[in-house]
Design an enzyme around this catalytic site. Structure first.
Site, PDB file in Angstrom:
ATOM      1  N   CYS A  84      12.539  39.272  61.831  1.00 49.94           N
ATOM      2  CA  CYS A  84      13.741  39.360  62.653  1.00 49.94           C
ATOM      3  C   CYS A  84      13.686  38.294  63.748  1.00 49.94           C
ATOM      4  O   CYS A  84      12.707  38.193  64.481  1.00 49.94           O
ATOM      5  CB  CYS A  84      13.825  40.754  63.275  1.00 49.94           C
ATOM      6  SG  CYS A  84      15.027  40.901  64.594  1.00 49.94           S
ATOM      7  N   GLU A  85      14.745  37.499  63.857  1.00 45.88           N
ATOM      8  CA  GLU A  85      14.731  36.409  64.838  1.00 45.88           C
ATOM      9  C   GLU A  85      14.923  36.895  66.269  1.00 45.88           C
ATOM     10  O   GLU A  85      14.683  36.147  67.207  1.00 45.88           O
ATOM     11  CB  GLU A  85      15.802  35.377  64.495  1.00 45.88           C
ATOM     12  CG  GLU A  85      17.224  35.850  64.636  1.00 45.88           C
ATOM     13  CD  GLU A  85      18.235  34.789  64.221  1.00 45.88           C
ATOM     14  OE1 GLU A  85      19.256  34.680  64.904  1.00 45.88           O
ATOM     15  OE2 GLU A  85      17.989  34.072  63.217  1.00 45.88           O
ATOM     16  N   HIS A  86      15.334  38.141  66.456  1.00 45.44           N
ATOM     17  CA  HIS A  86      15.577  38.639  67.810  1.00 45.44           C
ATOM     18  C   HIS A  86      14.295  39.101  68.508  1.00 45.44           C
ATOM     19  O   HIS A  86      14.139  38.896  69.709  1.00 45.44           O
ATOM     20  CB  HIS A  86      16.584  39.793  67.783  1.00 45.44           C
ATOM     21  CG  HIS A  86      17.923  39.393  67.271  1.00 45.44           C
ATOM     22  ND1 HIS A  86      18.743  40.232  66.555  1.00 45.44           N
ATOM     23  CD2 HIS A  86      18.586  38.205  67.360  1.00 45.44           C
ATOM     24  CE1 HIS A  86      19.859  39.601  66.239  1.00 45.44           C
ATOM     25  NE2 HIS A  86      19.784  38.368  66.699  1.00 45.44           N
ATOM     26  N   HIS A  87      13.391  39.732  67.745  1.00 42.90           N
ATOM     27  CA  HIS A  87      12.162  40.246  68.350  1.00 42.90           C
ATOM     28  C   HIS A  87      10.901  39.744  67.641  1.00 42.90           C
ATOM     29  O   HIS A  87       9.800  40.113  68.029  1.00 42.90           O
ATOM     30  CB  HIS A  87      12.165  41.786  68.329  1.00 42.90           C
ATOM     31  CG  HIS A  87      13.304  42.377  69.098  1.00 42.90           C
ATOM     32  ND1 HIS A  87      14.466  42.817  68.486  1.00 42.90           N
ATOM     33  CD2 HIS A  87      13.485  42.566  70.423  1.00 42.90           C
ATOM     34  CE1 HIS A  87      15.301  43.273  69.396  1.00 42.90           C
ATOM     35  NE2 HIS A  87      14.740  43.128  70.582  1.00 42.90           N
ATOM     36  N   GLN A 125      19.511  40.167  58.819  1.00 39.80           N
ATOM     37  CA  GLN A 125      19.812  40.645  57.469  1.00 39.80           C
ATOM     38  C   GLN A 125      21.183  40.186  57.003  1.00 39.80           C
ATOM     39  O   GLN A 125      21.367  39.827  55.838  1.00 39.80           O
ATOM     40  CB  GLN A 125      19.709  42.171  57.444  1.00 39.80           C
ATOM     41  CG  GLN A 125      19.946  42.764  56.069  1.00 39.80           C
ATOM     42  CD  GLN A 125      19.717  44.260  56.041  1.00 39.80           C
ATOM     43  OE1 GLN A 125      18.965  44.801  56.851  1.00 39.80           O
ATOM     44  NE2 GLN A 125      20.366  44.942  55.123  1.00 39.80           N
ATOM     45  N   HIS A 153      13.937  48.053  59.601  1.00 43.34           N
ATOM     46  CA  HIS A 153      13.674  47.073  60.647  1.00 43.34           C
ATOM     47  C   HIS A 153      12.652  47.622  61.638  1.00 43.34           C
ATOM     48  O   HIS A 153      12.894  48.652  62.275  1.00 43.34           O
ATOM     49  CB  HIS A 153      14.971  46.723  61.387  1.00 43.34           C
ATOM     50  CG  HIS A 153      15.945  45.968  60.532  1.00 43.34           C
ATOM     51  ND1 HIS A 153      16.249  44.636  60.741  1.00 43.34           N
ATOM     52  CD2 HIS A 153      16.675  46.347  59.444  1.00 43.34           C
ATOM     53  CE1 HIS A 153      17.123  44.232  59.836  1.00 43.34           C
ATOM     54  NE2 HIS A 153      17.397  45.250  59.038  1.00 43.34           N
ATOM     55  N   CYS A 155      11.927  46.478  64.429  1.00 40.98           N
ATOM     56  CA  CYS A 155      12.432  46.431  65.808  1.00 40.98           C
ATOM     57  C   CYS A 155      13.172  47.717  66.163  1.00 40.98           C
ATOM     58  O   CYS A 155      13.310  48.043  67.344  1.00 40.98           O
ATOM     59  CB  CYS A 155      13.321  45.203  66.034  1.00 40.98           C
ATOM     60  SG  CYS A 155      14.758  45.126  64.945  1.00 40.98           S
TER      61      CYS A 155
END
Length: 197
Positions: A84-87, A125, A153, A155
């Site tokens: 995941c690119e956010h976390h 995703q 996920h 996260c």
């Protein structure tokens, strides 16, 4: 690329950054159990992002065959792991792909390779679903493509709302799959035998 042997440029620098991160988190980077961790993590991250150096379109065209079959081809339950690119935490699950050939087919394993390439990048995703669909549509030029991804996920499981059993489903489609009847046929085939994550 054999991910266990070949690594991209910047590996040493990446390890140095991880050493500093370990220190900033309050741990001693020189401790016996951790002293090799920065390089281990740097290598792991290069493996987990190896998709940046691979071309999914070429994977499909390397095994392109002329064939007059024009019924649905389904490759389902393709396992994947992504970041995941956010976390920068993993998300993982299964990808289901269907396409209707228009004069050309590709090797079935190549569909799984396309999934592998896009999943080995920093991702969300929703984008990954669209990228897989677009790659197959643009390269094979079939009558239609549909992609469904089911994923968990970390996260959401390890931090934030901490919901352990939630599954996120995304889909994208083109061409013949714009018809509800065709989409329904694909989804019925998935529901019939597809296993949960």
């Amino acid at each position: 690329m054999n991910p266990e042997i070949e690594f991209r440029n910047g590996l040493e620098e990446l390890a140095e950054h991880y050493k500093r991160i370990i220190e900033l988190l309050g741990e001693n980077p020189e401790r016996e159990g951790i002293i090799k961790t920065p390089m281990r993590v740097a290598k792991a991250m290069q493996i987990l992002t190896r998709g940046y150096s691979q071309d999914p379109h070429k994977v499909l065209t390397d095994a392109l065959f002329e064939e007059k079959y024009n019924q649905m081809v389904i490759v389902k339950d393709i396992d994947f792991f992504s970041m995941c690119e956010h976390h920068m935490l993993p998300f993982y699950g299964k990808v289901h792909v269907a396409y209707i050939p228009n004069g050309y087919i590709t090797g079935l394993s190549k569909i799984a390779r396309v999934v592998d390439i896009y999943s080995h990048r920093m991702q969300v995703q929703e984008r990954m679903t669209q990228q897989i669909k677009d790659c197959i549509q643009e390269t094979l030029k079939p009558l239609g493509v549909m992609v469904v991804i089911e994923a968990k996920h970390m996260c959401m499981q390890m931090r934030g709302v901490e919901k352990q059993n939630s599954i996120t489903t995304t889909s994208d489609f083109s061409g013949a799959f714009n018809q509800a009847k065709t989409r329904e046929e694909f989804m019925n085939l998935l529901r019939g035998e597809s296993k949960r994550i």
